[in-house]
Design a protein around this motif. Structure first.
Motif, PDB file in Angstrom:
ATOM      1  N   ILE A 145     -13.529 -11.317  -1.399  1.00  0.00           N
ATOM      2  CA  ILE A 145     -13.750 -11.105   0.037  1.00  0.00           C
ATOM      3  C   ILE A 145     -15.248 -11.259   0.265  1.00  0.00           C
ATOM      4  O   ILE A 145     -16.052 -10.411  -0.154  1.00  0.00           O
ATOM      5  N   GLY A 196      -7.235  -0.229  -5.648  1.00  0.00           N
ATOM      6  CA  GLY A 196      -7.569   0.170  -4.292  1.00  0.00           C
ATOM      7  C   GLY A 196      -7.940   1.625  -4.150  1.00  0.00           C
ATOM      8  O   GLY A 196      -8.445   2.037  -3.102  1.00  0.00           O
ATOM      9  N   VAL A 231      -7.750  -3.168  -1.679  1.00  0.00           N
ATOM     10  CA  VAL A 231      -8.972  -3.909  -1.992  1.00  0.00           C
ATOM     11  C   VAL A 231      -9.679  -3.265  -3.176  1.00  0.00           C
ATOM     12  O   VAL A 231      -9.764  -2.037  -3.271  1.00  0.00           O
ATOM     13  N   SER A 235     -12.678  -7.703  -3.672  1.00  0.00           N
ATOM     14  CA  SER A 235     -11.574  -8.642  -3.863  1.00  0.00           C
ATOM     15  C   SER A 235     -10.255  -7.931  -3.596  1.00  0.00           C
ATOM     16  O   SER A 235     -10.185  -6.699  -3.563  1.00  0.00           O
ATOM     17  N   TYR A 236      -9.197  -8.714  -3.412  1.00  0.00           N
ATOM     18  CA  TYR A 236      -7.882  -8.124  -3.186  1.00  0.00           C
ATOM     19  C   TYR A 236      -7.297  -7.611  -4.499  1.00  0.00           C
ATOM     20  O   TYR A 236      -7.408  -8.265  -5.543  1.00  0.00           O
ATOM     21  N   GLN A 261      -8.369  -0.585   1.942  1.00  0.00           N
ATOM     22  CA  GLN A 261      -7.418  -1.646   2.262  1.00  0.00           C
ATOM     23  C   GLN A 261      -7.959  -2.490   3.403  1.00  0.00           C
ATOM     24  O   GLN A 261      -8.935  -2.125   4.065  1.00  0.00           O
ATOM     25  N   ASP A 262      -7.284  -3.635   3.614  1.00  0.00           N
ATOM     26  CA  ASP A 262      -7.655  -4.452   4.764  1.00  0.00           C
ATOM     27  C   ASP A 262      -6.768  -4.086   5.949  1.00  0.00           C
ATOM     28  O   ASP A 262      -5.940  -3.169   5.871  1.00  0.00           O
ATOM     29  N   ASN A 301      -2.879 -12.634  -2.187  1.00  0.00           N
ATOM     30  CA  ASN A 301      -4.297 -12.963  -2.363  1.00  0.00           C
ATOM     31  C   ASN A 301      -4.935 -12.172  -3.500  1.00  0.00           C
ATOM     32  O   ASN A 301      -6.164 -12.044  -3.560  1.00  0.00           O
ATOM     33  N   SER A 302      -4.110 -11.627  -4.402  1.00  0.00           N
ATOM     34  CA  SER A 302      -4.622 -10.786  -5.479  1.00  0.00           C
ATOM     35  C   SER A 302      -5.696 -11.517  -6.280  1.00  0.00           C
ATOM     36  O   SER A 302      -5.512 -12.662  -6.712  1.00  0.00           O
ATOM     37  N   THR A 330       0.813  -1.226   0.000  1.00  0.00           N
ATOM     38  CA  THR A 330       0.000   0.000   0.000  1.00  0.00           C
ATOM     39  C   THR A 330       0.843   1.270   0.000  1.00  0.00           C
ATOM     40  O   THR A 330       0.299   2.369   0.008  1.00  0.00           O
ATOM     41  N   ASN A 335      -0.795  -5.296   5.183  1.00  0.00           N
ATOM     42  CA  ASN A 335      -2.043  -4.700   4.712  1.00  0.00           C
ATOM     43  C   ASN A 335      -2.057  -4.633   3.187  1.00  0.00           C
ATOM     44  O   ASN A 335      -1.053  -4.277   2.567  1.00  0.00           O
ATOM     45  N   ALA A 336      -3.212  -4.947   2.606  1.00  0.00           N
ATOM     46  CA  ALA A 336      -3.309  -5.043   1.150  1.00  0.00           C
ATOM     47  C   ALA A 336      -4.464  -4.203   0.632  1.00  0.00           C
ATOM     48  O   ALA A 336      -5.494  -4.049   1.301  1.00  0.00           O
TER      49      ALA A 336
END
Length: 795
Positions: free
Chosen positions: A351, A439, A425, A340-341, A414-415, A346-347, A261, A422-423
């Motif tokens: 979710i 994102g 979303v 989704s990511y 992001q998550d 986990n791309s 991120t 952290n990724a």
């Protein structure tokens, strides 16, 4: 061995250096011995060990809020308190948005001492310092010797090397040089090196009969992560809240950014697509050169200090604007939207559960130029007048401060995996059309505010001329003095913002990510009307004065009383889109130009046989017209105008006791602060300003036996209110930070410092005014348990 307390000459914010027992001021000094015991390295962290100072920090240089004697914390920075380096201001204004003074100042082995004056003559011996003045003084090679120190985090990745060396050279010459370099992830998990950089400082002095001349320079290039506000849980009641953490997200140990991120697309000040690397965090670059001279002319001691500083940097932050279960965010994609990511291992993975996500406001400020040139010329003479001595001083201060900077804001999703993982979303419509770009939900504000708000480009210069003078008459045990200063400022430049209308639209379709298509997020991109600048042209002036009396009853005892009135000019907060009249180029409300602070104080000072004790009672008041970041009932950040008068009264204590191997240094401040009158909303009348506790203290007990020194630094504060509404209580805290030093051989010292050894949750600020329905709000906290080991060799 630790030296005993002695009469230290105090030189900051006064006409002539004197023993503190001979001055009608409230002041403190931290020397290099004191600084070595502190388990903090940041400027704001050091200031937590000075009575009367309220310093909100996560032990980083920047994103700090610093105030004094209960004066309001309307915004970040240090509006009423001036920070100096070697007698000249680091920046002329302490509350430049996204550019706090401490971001451009570092503590290392070149720092000889810190001198702080609260109230008193600070308002007349420096501009924009009505509350007080803190001066960070460099070593200058009076004593031959050097030091090399290497340190490392224990349990976290942060390595640092410091060095300093100075020496007399003969024939009146001496020099000093030193600096530091550091690198590492830091005490909070972010997944990349958050700290990187350092500084080098050098000076050379030539002494001659009756004076000296000194040339000095500094180069600082350093970046550090921004430990801003992050989500926490809040339960219980407003009067007794229970603060907790989201699952796997202890923000004492977790950062918000991650390698996934840290980078995002935006537009620059020329409306061109760029890629911002938020790993720059709080970045500072300073190249400064200065000249200081003192000499005797016809019985006058003439002193001149000059410095030019090339100052630039960047401010990056990611603030969770909405933290909620994942299904909440499907509304941005319409009925049937999917999550989704967008990157990482986990791309592309959908979710489908209710894990927590955060819609963030990404703040980026390009601090293109904060260059300043300052000069302070003064002449002092002591006249024999009957049985007394009359000291007169006349001076002229001039300053030129640039403020050239650009802001942009981006909304991303992001998550909250934590651990530097952290990724981002992606939100997609029911038919699979992405609503976000990697994102990014909006190139501007996604909710709550117009896209063009706070998308501004400033190019402004402040020219200041300030003549000043003082007189002090001492006869026997009595000393009476007064000082006066007139500050005149001229402000000229321009601002580019679409908030005034006209010219380029506030938002346009723009291919920001360069994929050749206009996505949903790219259909409304905040831009600037570069062909339609708004001119800024106004001036201001204010008078500051101070008068005091000191009586030294005996060698060990004195008492003083003082009254002061000081002014403080506003920086770019007076010329933002909310405040500026685009026709006249001046603030719509002339009162925005200057705030006035009045202070009265009375104190007693005692020093004898290893015991020093200073006690000061104070009263302070100010008017404040500003814009303050607060929060609405749901805890979301909002910007509100402030037009108020404030007052505070209280007691400051500072003491030192030495007996054999034992030493205790302690300080405490009791403050009773009030919003006296709110001209916008009278409901605030009589309430307590936010973040001002009734009681705050510090203590440094230590003991030295042979080659061992053991001790601790204890900092504590009682509860305060999270916001001015006086609903949600912000809990107090006590932080204990022990240290041990072992000297196995001559000149060699092994040390371990453990900041916050009991892992206390120390809340710096809570965003919500009351417990929100979601039970989640943002908080800034101090680091948890942070251990550092060091090896120092002095020669």
């Amino acid at each position: 061995a630790t030296p005993p307390p002695a009469a230290k000459t105090f030189t900051t914010g006064v006409a002539k250096g004197r023993d503190l027992l001979d001055t009608a001021i409230s002041a403190s000094t931290l020397d290099d011995h004191d600084l070595a015991q502190l388990s903090v390295s940041s400027i704001a962290g050091i200031m937590q060990n000075i009575p009367g100072i309220r310093s909100e920090t996560s032990d980083i240089d920047g994103f700090s809020a610093i105030t004094i004697r209960g004066l309001p914390l309307a915004a970040e920075g240090s509006k009423f308190l001036q920070l100096q380096e070697d007698g000249l201001p680091v920046l002329e204004f302490g509350d430049i948005q996204f550019a706090g003074i401490d971001q451009f100042l570092r503590a290392d082995l070149t720092l000889s001492q810190v001198q702080a004056i609260r109230g008193g003559s600070a308002s007349t011996f420096a501009s924009n310092s009505p509350g007080g003045l803190i001066n960070f003084i460099s070593s200058n090679g009076e004593t031959a010797g050097g030091t090399v120190q290497v340190s490392s985090g224990v349990g976290h990745d942060l390595k640092r090397i410091d060095f300093a060396y100075g020496s007399p050279l003969g024939d009146g010459w001496r020099f000093h040089v030193g600096g530091f370099y550091r690198t590492g992830e830091g005490p909070r998990a972010i997944g990349f090196n958050g700290f990187s950089g350092g500084q080098i400082k050098a000076n050379v002095t030539r002494e001659f009969e009756g004076g000296y001349i000194r040339l000095y320079g500094k180069y600082l290039d350093d970046r550090q992560p921004n430990y801003g506000t992050l989500p926490v849980t809040v339960g219980g009641t407003n009067a007794n809240p229970e603060i907790g953490f989201l699952p796997r997200y202890d923000i004492r140990e977790q950062g918000y950014l991650s390698p996934l991120t840290r980078s995002y697309a935006e537009v620059d000040a020329n409306n061109r697509p760029i890629l911002i690397d938020a790993a720059d965090g709080l970045a500072a670059k300073v190249a400064a050169i200065g000249l200081e001279a003192q000499f005797e002319v016809a019985g006058f001691t003439v002193t001149n200090r000059f410095r030019f500083s090339d100052v630039s940097g960047a401010y990056n932050d990611a603030v969770p604007f909405v933290t909620a279960p994942a299904p909440f965010f499907r509304q941005f994609g319409g009925p049937g939207a999917q999550l989704s990511y967008a990157a990482g291992p986990n791309s592309g993975q959908a979710i489908t559960d209710a894990r927590l996500l955060a819609l963030s406001v990404r703040l980026h400020a390009d601090l293109e130029s904060l260059d300043n040139a300052t000069n302070d010329l003064r002449a002092t003479r002591v006249w024999e007048l009957g049985e007394g001595k009359l000291t007169t001083t006349a001076g002229l201060y001039t300053s030129s401060q640039d403020v050239a900077m650009f802001w942009n804001f981006t909304s991303t999703l992001q998550d909250l995996a934590g651990g530097g993982r952290n990724a981002p979303v992606t939100i997609s419509t029911a038919t699979g059309v992405p609503v976000t770009d990697g994102g990014t939900l909006a190139y501007g504000f996604a909710v709550g505010l117009p896209f063009n708000v706070y998308h501004n480009l400033y190019d402004v210069n402040y020219d200041i001329v300030a003549p000043y003078g003082s007189v002090n008459f001492q006869i026997g045990k009595l000393a009476v003095g007064a000082s006066v200063r007139w500050d005149k400022g001229d402000v000229a430049g321009q601002i580019f913002t679409s908030s005034f209308g006209g010219g380029r639209p506030a938002f346009v379709p723009l291919d920001v990510n360069g994929d050749g298509q206009i996505s949903v997020a790219e259909s409304r991109v905040a831009t600037l009307p570069l062909t339609r600048p708004v001119a800024i042209d106004y001036d201001y002036g204010y008078l500051s004065w101070s008068a005091g009396v000191n009586y030294r009853f005996a060698e060990s005892l004195s008492a003083f009383a003082r009254y002061s009135r000081g002014g403080r000019a506003s920086a770019e907060t007076a010329i933002g889109a909310e405040a500026l009249d685009p026709i006249t180029g001046a603030p719509r409300d002339p009162a925005l130009k200057v705030s006035i602070v009045k202070q009265a104080e009375v104190g007693v000072k005692f020093r004898r046989d290893g015991l020093t004790a200073f006690l000061t009672g104070f009263w302070a008041s100010t008017d404040e017209r500003n814009f303050q970041i607060a929060a609405n009932s749901s805890g979301q950040a909002v910007v509100v105008p402030v037009n108020r008068t404030y007052s505070a009264k209280g007691l400051e204590f500072e003491g030192e006791w030495r007996r054999g191997p034992f030493t205790l240094v302690a300080g405490a401040t009791f403050t009773d602060a009030s919003i006296d009158e709110d001209l916008i909303d009278p409901a605030f009348n009589g309430l307590t300003p936010r973040h001002i506790p009734d009681f705050a203290f510090f203590a440094r007990p230590s003991a030295e036996w042979g080659n061992f020194t053991l001790g601790a630094v204890v900092n504590g504060t009682t509860e305060s209110f999270a916001q001015d509404t006086n609903q949600l209580v912000q809990p107090g805290y006590v932080i204990v930070s022990p240290f041990v030093q072992y000297r196995p051989a001559q000149g060699l010292t092994l040390a371990v410092n453990a900041f916050n050894v009991f892992d206390e949750l120390a809340i710096v600020s809570l965003q919500a005014p009351a417990i929100p329905p979601s039970g989640i709000t943002n908080a800034q906290v101090m680091n948890g348990r942070t251990v550092t080991a060091s090896l120092r060799y002095s020669f």
